[in-house]
Write an enzyme that holds these catalytic residues in place. Structure first.
Site, PDB file in Angstrom:
ATOM      1  N   ILE A 164      -7.358  -0.536   3.361  1.00 54.27           N
ATOM      2  CA  ILE A 164      -8.550  -0.629   4.213  1.00 54.27           C
ATOM      3  C   ILE A 164      -9.497   0.505   3.845  1.00 54.27           C
ATOM      4  O   ILE A 164      -9.067   1.667   3.708  1.00 54.27           O
ATOM      5  CB  ILE A 164      -8.169  -0.543   5.707  1.00 54.27           C
ATOM      6  CG1 ILE A 164      -7.130  -1.619   6.043  1.00 54.27           C
ATOM      7  CG2 ILE A 164      -9.408  -0.727   6.583  1.00 54.27           C
ATOM      8  CD1 ILE A 164      -6.625  -1.579   7.477  1.00 54.27           C
ATOM      9  N   ARG A 185      -6.774 -12.206   8.105  1.00 52.98           N
ATOM     10  CA  ARG A 185      -6.081 -12.689   6.894  1.00 52.98           C
ATOM     11  C   ARG A 185      -4.559 -12.506   6.940  1.00 52.98           C
ATOM     12  O   ARG A 185      -3.864 -12.853   5.998  1.00 52.98           O
ATOM     13  CB  ARG A 185      -6.643 -11.943   5.662  1.00 52.98           C
ATOM     14  CG  ARG A 185      -8.041 -12.400   5.320  1.00 52.98           C
ATOM     15  CD  ARG A 185      -8.819 -11.378   4.499  1.00 52.98           C
ATOM     16  NE  ARG A 185     -10.176 -11.858   4.232  1.00 52.98           N
ATOM     17  CZ  ARG A 185     -11.173 -11.823   5.118  1.00 52.98           C
ATOM     18  NH1 ARG A 185     -10.970 -11.313   6.326  1.00 52.98           N
ATOM     19  NH2 ARG A 185     -12.363 -12.311   4.809  1.00 52.98           N
ATOM     20  N   GLU A 198       2.296   2.678  -5.025  1.00 49.78           N
ATOM     21  CA  GLU A 198       3.651   2.608  -5.599  1.00 49.78           C
ATOM     22  C   GLU A 198       4.065   1.169  -5.932  1.00 49.78           C
ATOM     23  O   GLU A 198       5.124   0.961  -6.550  1.00 49.78           O
ATOM     24  CB  GLU A 198       4.671   3.218  -4.635  1.00 49.78           C
ATOM     25  CG  GLU A 198       4.669   4.743  -4.605  1.00 49.78           C
ATOM     26  CD  GLU A 198       3.465   5.361  -3.923  1.00 49.78           C
ATOM     27  OE1 GLU A 198       3.021   4.808  -2.893  1.00 49.78           O
ATOM     28  OE2 GLU A 198       2.939   6.365  -4.432  1.00 49.78           O
ATOM     29  N   SER A 253       0.614   1.312  -1.251  1.00 49.79           N
ATOM     30  CA  SER A 253       0.198   0.337  -2.266  1.00 49.79           C
ATOM     31  C   SER A 253       0.193   0.927  -3.675  1.00 49.79           C
ATOM     32  O   SER A 253       0.432   0.215  -4.655  1.00 49.79           O
ATOM     33  CB  SER A 253      -1.198  -0.202  -1.941  1.00 49.79           C
ATOM     34  OG  SER A 253      -1.135  -0.963  -0.760  1.00 49.79           O
ATOM     35  N   HIS A 311     -11.002   6.605  -1.947  1.00 54.73           N
ATOM     36  CA  HIS A 311      -9.606   6.240  -2.182  1.00 54.73           C
ATOM     37  C   HIS A 311      -9.444   4.730  -2.344  1.00 54.73           C
ATOM     38  O   HIS A 311      -8.787   4.240  -3.263  1.00 54.73           O
ATOM     39  CB  HIS A 311      -8.751   6.748  -1.011  1.00 54.73           C
ATOM     40  CG  HIS A 311      -7.313   6.355  -1.084  1.00 54.73           C
ATOM     41  ND1 HIS A 311      -6.832   5.183  -0.571  1.00 54.73           N
ATOM     42  CD2 HIS A 311      -6.248   6.995  -1.637  1.00 54.73           C
ATOM     43  CE1 HIS A 311      -5.528   5.128  -0.793  1.00 54.73           C
ATOM     44  NE2 HIS A 311      -5.156   6.198  -1.427  1.00 54.73           N
TER      45      HIS A 311
HETATM   46  C1  DLZ Z   1      -3.043   7.647   0.896  1.00 54.05           C
HETATM   47  C2  DLZ Z   1      -3.253   6.226   1.319  1.00 54.05           C
HETATM   48  C3  DLZ Z   1      -4.405   5.865   2.014  1.00 54.05           C
HETATM   49  C4  DLZ Z   1      -5.482   6.834   2.381  1.00 54.05           C
HETATM   50  N1  DLZ Z   1      -4.610   4.586   2.415  1.00 54.05           N
HETATM   51  C5  DLZ Z   1      -3.678   3.653   2.116  1.00 54.05           C
HETATM   52  C6  DLZ Z   1      -3.855   2.299   2.519  1.00 54.05           C
HETATM   53  O1  DLZ Z   1      -4.842   1.913   3.177  1.00 54.05           O
HETATM   54  N2  DLZ Z   1      -2.895   1.402   2.171  1.00 54.05           N
HETATM   55  C7  DLZ Z   1      -1.787   1.751   1.448  1.00 54.05           C
HETATM   56  O2  DLZ Z   1      -0.962   0.871   1.157  1.00 54.05           O
HETATM   57  N3  DLZ Z   1      -1.588   3.017   1.075  1.00 54.05           N
HETATM   58  C8  DLZ Z   1      -2.487   3.970   1.394  1.00 54.05           C
HETATM   59  N4  DLZ Z   1      -2.302   5.278   1.013  1.00 54.05           N
HETATM   60  C9  DLZ Z   1      -1.016   5.654   0.360  1.00 54.05           C
HETATM   61  C10 DLZ Z   1      -1.017   5.497  -1.174  1.00 54.05           C
HETATM   62  O3  DLZ Z   1      -0.987   4.121  -1.539  1.00 54.05           O
HETATM   63  C11 DLZ Z   1       0.217   6.196  -1.780  1.00 54.05           C
HETATM   64  O4  DLZ Z   1       1.395   5.720  -1.164  1.00 54.05           O
HETATM   65  C12 DLZ Z   1       0.198   7.706  -1.629  1.00 54.05           C
HETATM   66  O5  DLZ Z   1      -1.013   8.247  -2.122  1.00 54.05           O
HETATM   67  C13 DLZ Z   1       1.391   8.373  -2.374  1.00 54.05           C
HETATM   68  O6  DLZ Z   1       1.300   8.129  -3.770  1.00 54.05           O
END
Ligand code: DLZ
Length: 169
Positions: free
Chosen positions: A80, A125, A56, A54, A86
């Site tokens: 989540i 959802r 990105e 997300s 984070h």
């Molecule tokens: C690192 C991470 C974590 C812990 N959780 C999610 C998530 O629940 N949903 C999601 O879309 N992405 C998560 N990411 C990844 C980060 O969005 C991102 O892709 C990385 O930190 C690389 O920049």
């Protein structure tokens, strides 16, 4: 939320999906595609891209918005809450970035981010009649048509930003 009958036959939609929580994301994308089909958006007018997570989504959304290739963008991510902060950090920054990309580029950006505390909340959802993808697809078509009526293009959907006499092709 209710949506009007819409003719999406001239509308080009970009979908950008994150790869985290893949099965939920796939279900949301399927919901989006179902509602786009219902609005008559041709399959050739839908492009799907993906990013790692997300975080990105905003930059990819900006690239696509600036490309001029689509009339609305649906970035799709699922966040989540875990054991660290984070979730809080990412939710707010991704949300505000997506909003500002829409404002800066004038290309409608739909809020396709699920920010949930549990897996159960995500499932509720992203599946069945409450699949939020169904609404995101329609919101994208409605906003793309609103943009056409506001700034030009084929105007089959008058929403009051220009006079009726300017809405013919
Ligand atoms: C690192 C991470 C974590 C812990 N959780 C999610 C998530 O629940 N949903 C999601 O879309 N992405 C998560 N990411 C990844 C980060 O969005 C991102 O892709 C990385 O930190 C690389 O920049």
């Amino acid at each position: 939320v209710e949506f009007p009958e819409m003719d999406g036959s001239t509308v080009r939609i970009g979908i950008i999906k994150a790869r985290w929580h893949e099965s939920d994301i796939d279900s949301l994308v399927a919901g989006v595609k179902e509602s786009l089909k219902e609005c008559g958006v041709p399959e050739d007018n839908i492009q799907l891209q993906e990013v790692p997570g997300s975080f990105e989504l905003p930059l990819a959304t900006r690239y696509l918005a600036l490309s001029g290739a689509v009339d609305a963008i649906i970035p799709i991510g699922v966040l989540i809450k875990g054991e660290t902060t984070h979730y809080e950090v990412i939710s707010e920054t991704v949300t505000s970035s997506l909003m500002s990309i829409g404002m800066q580029t004038g290309i409608p950006v739909i809020f396709g981010l699920l920010t949930c505390l549990t897996d159960e909340q995500v499932k509720a959802r992203s599946t069945g009649a409450n699949n939020h993808g169904l609404q995101w697809g329609k919101a994208a078509v409605e906003m793309a048509l609103l943009r056409q009526s506001a700034v030009g293009g084929k105007k089959k959907f008058f929403m009051g930003f220009r006079s009726e006499e300017h809405t013919s092709e």
